[in-house]
Scaffold this active site. Structure first.
Site, PDB file in Angstrom:
ATOM      1  N   ARG A 169     -14.714  18.021   5.359  1.00  0.00           N
ATOM      2  CA  ARG A 169     -13.978  19.282   5.166  1.00  0.00           C
ATOM      3  C   ARG A 169     -14.910  20.488   5.244  1.00  0.00           C
ATOM      4  O   ARG A 169     -14.530  21.541   5.725  1.00  0.00           O
ATOM      5  CB  ARG A 169     -13.267  19.266   3.810  1.00  0.00           C
ATOM      6  N   GLU A 217     -12.771  -4.954   4.044  1.00  0.00           N
ATOM      7  CA  GLU A 217     -13.483  -5.697   3.003  1.00  0.00           C
ATOM      8  C   GLU A 217     -13.810  -4.839   1.784  1.00  0.00           C
ATOM      9  O   GLU A 217     -13.694  -5.285   0.637  1.00  0.00           O
ATOM     10  CB  GLU A 217     -14.778  -6.281   3.580  1.00  0.00           C
ATOM     11  N   VAL A 230     -11.183  -3.926  -1.581  1.00  0.00           N
ATOM     12  CA  VAL A 230     -10.689  -4.792  -2.650  1.00  0.00           C
ATOM     13  C   VAL A 230     -11.660  -4.907  -3.806  1.00  0.00           C
ATOM     14  O   VAL A 230     -11.285  -4.752  -4.957  1.00  0.00           O
ATOM     15  CB  VAL A 230     -10.334  -6.188  -2.099  1.00  0.00           C
ATOM     16  N   LYS A 258      -5.227  -3.287  -5.592  1.00  0.00           N
ATOM     17  CA  LYS A 258      -6.055  -4.392  -5.129  1.00  0.00           C
ATOM     18  C   LYS A 258      -5.315  -5.724  -5.248  1.00  0.00           C
ATOM     19  O   LYS A 258      -5.467  -6.614  -4.398  1.00  0.00           O
ATOM     20  CB  LYS A 258      -7.364  -4.415  -5.908  1.00  0.00           C
TER      21      LYS A 258
END
Length: 445
Positions: A48, A130, A133, A206
């Site tokens: 930003r 990957e 989680v 998750k």
């Protein structure tokens, strides 16, 4: 000798994880190229504010506010900006332009995963996640690849480092939740607004991803039952310790057979629970994460490590990047999202679990028989009853005598959540019960 052309990598986000990904890409470019069989060229970092302070010293010319131009010129797009929008739009743009995508955005995948995976499948792109989680812990690829020929029956996960740090401090140091949270905030484990962590939202996201992956079934976020840790008290922590347990916030994903229909289904839920101190998850301390997998053929498997942190999470991101880059070099289709089983997601009341219930009751003859009758009426059997007394307080002038009471800690055998919850409701309404002081589930035994 590397003959394949350089692969262009666009990075969206220059925060703590993004900055570490960029640093490692630049510092380890030669080693990564040897692993992949092609050079990985970081073509830009979309942010930003290009002048904002960074945690890592990176070449200023890499920074841009024009994310769309970066996406359209990339072979692989790494999305680390977080949130829902514009992350969702950027990922769809990347996929539709023919790029593969790596993301650590658990909130986005939990809400819009089916849409994004379907878009990737349609064009043969790859979407790897990957780092979404359990941070640095490799759990997605083991579930997707290593256990693809097995049947995963249950997952117990400590997947939020902030809550594990808080509960660990309460257990080890006797802190209140407020004191442990203040320490977690001071150490950088908790955000200024810790709601997503302590109320279980982060763990629920998750859990949705883990359940969808493990059971080859789309598990929507709204189907994940969720409780946070804000009601966990020092008294509950002490009761757990005396009984040989520790309290952990668990993400639980499991296959179930619906007793009402006989149909197989799945459950995904998050709540604080008693875990035996002999269980491997009880030994997970501090801000670490762990995922305990129960597979039919492989048996119990444990994955343990850092669940957060810039450089730790960057490790998982780069693992996904190398995997995608190798596919570019050797060719072949990407991994499609596995949702062929289409099992129903069962509500919390169909789950079988155990309760640990603490009651304050009047100290009078027949109380234990009355309490036992309440459990029996709901078909719930008792595994443990422990009693302690509160002495009668003598009346002074102008005051009524305060009768003595007893504290009962009751552990149940396994029963349905519906039966257990109804039992607690009945107990609260019974005249011999002055207070239902605590109700926690027991898992992992």
């Amino acid at each position: 000798m590397i003959e394949y052309r350089n692969l262009r990598v666009a990075l969206l986000g220059g925060g703590s994880v993004g900055a570490q990904v960029a640093r490692l890409l630049l510092e380890q470019r030669e080693e990564l190229a040897n692993r992949v069989g092609a050079g990985l060229e970081l073509v830009g970092i979309a942010v930003r504010d290009v002048d904002a302070e960074r945690t890592v010293d990176l070449p200023r010319e890499l920074f841009t506010t024009d994310a769309e131009s970066l996406i359209l010129g990339a072979d692989v797009v790494i999305e680390l900006i977080g949130g829902i929008e514009p992350a969702r739009t950027y990922i769809l743009q990347a996929i539709n332009s023919g790029a593969d995508v790596v993301t650590a955005n658990k909130a986005l995948l939990a809400l819009h995963g089916p849409e994004l995976f379907a878009a990737a499948d349609q064009v043969g792109a790859q979407l790897n996640y990957e780092a979404a989680v359990a941070g640095a812990i490799p759990i997605v690829r083991p579930l997707r690849d290593s256990l693809a020929g097995d049947k995963v029956n249950r997952i117990l996960g400590i997947v939020n480092g902030t809550t594990n740090f808080i509960l660990d401090r309460m257990d080890a140091d006797g802190d209140t939740l407020e004191e442990a949270l203040a320490t977690a905030t001071a150490l950088g484990y908790a955000e200024a607004d810790p709601t997503a962590d302590i109320e279980g939202y982060d763990a629920a996201q998750k859990a949705a991803l883990l359940a969808s992956l493990a059971f080859h079934t789309t598990v929507p976020l709204e189907s994940v039952y969720r409780e946070g840790i804000t009601r966990v008290t020092p008294q509950q922590i002490e009761s757990a310790r005396k009984a040989g347990y520790v309290i952990k916030l668990l993400a639980i994903c499991e296959r179930l057979t619906d007793a009402a229909t006989g149909q197989e289904g799945v459950s995904a839920r998050v709540y604080p629970a008693f875990v035996s101190r002999s269980h491997p998850l009880a030994a997970v301390h501090g801000a670490n994460n762990a995922v305990f997998v129960e597979a039919e053929a492989a048996g119990p498997l444990m994955f343990y490590g850092a669940g957060a942190g810039g450089v730790e999470t960057a490790s998982a991101v780069l693992g996904d990047l190398v995997s995608l880059a190798r596919r570019h070099v050797v060719g072949g289709p990407g991994f499609a999202a596995s949702s062929h089983a289409d099992l129903p997601v069962l509500p919390i009341d169909r789950v079988t679990t155990r309760y640990a219930i603490t009651l304050e009751v009047t100290d009078e003859p027949g109380v234990l028989a009355t309490i036992a009758g309440v459990f029996s009426n709901r078909g719930v059997s008792l595994a443990l009853v422990e009693q302690s007394m509160t002495p009668e307080v003598s009346a002074s002038a102008g005051q009524e005598l305060v009768p003595s009471t007893a504290t009962l800690v009751i552990g149940t055998h396994a029963a349905t959540e519906a039966a257990l919850a109804a039992t607690v409701t009945d107990l609260a309404a019974n005249s011999v019960v002055t207070t239902v002081a605590s109700v926690l589930r027991v898992e992992g035994a």
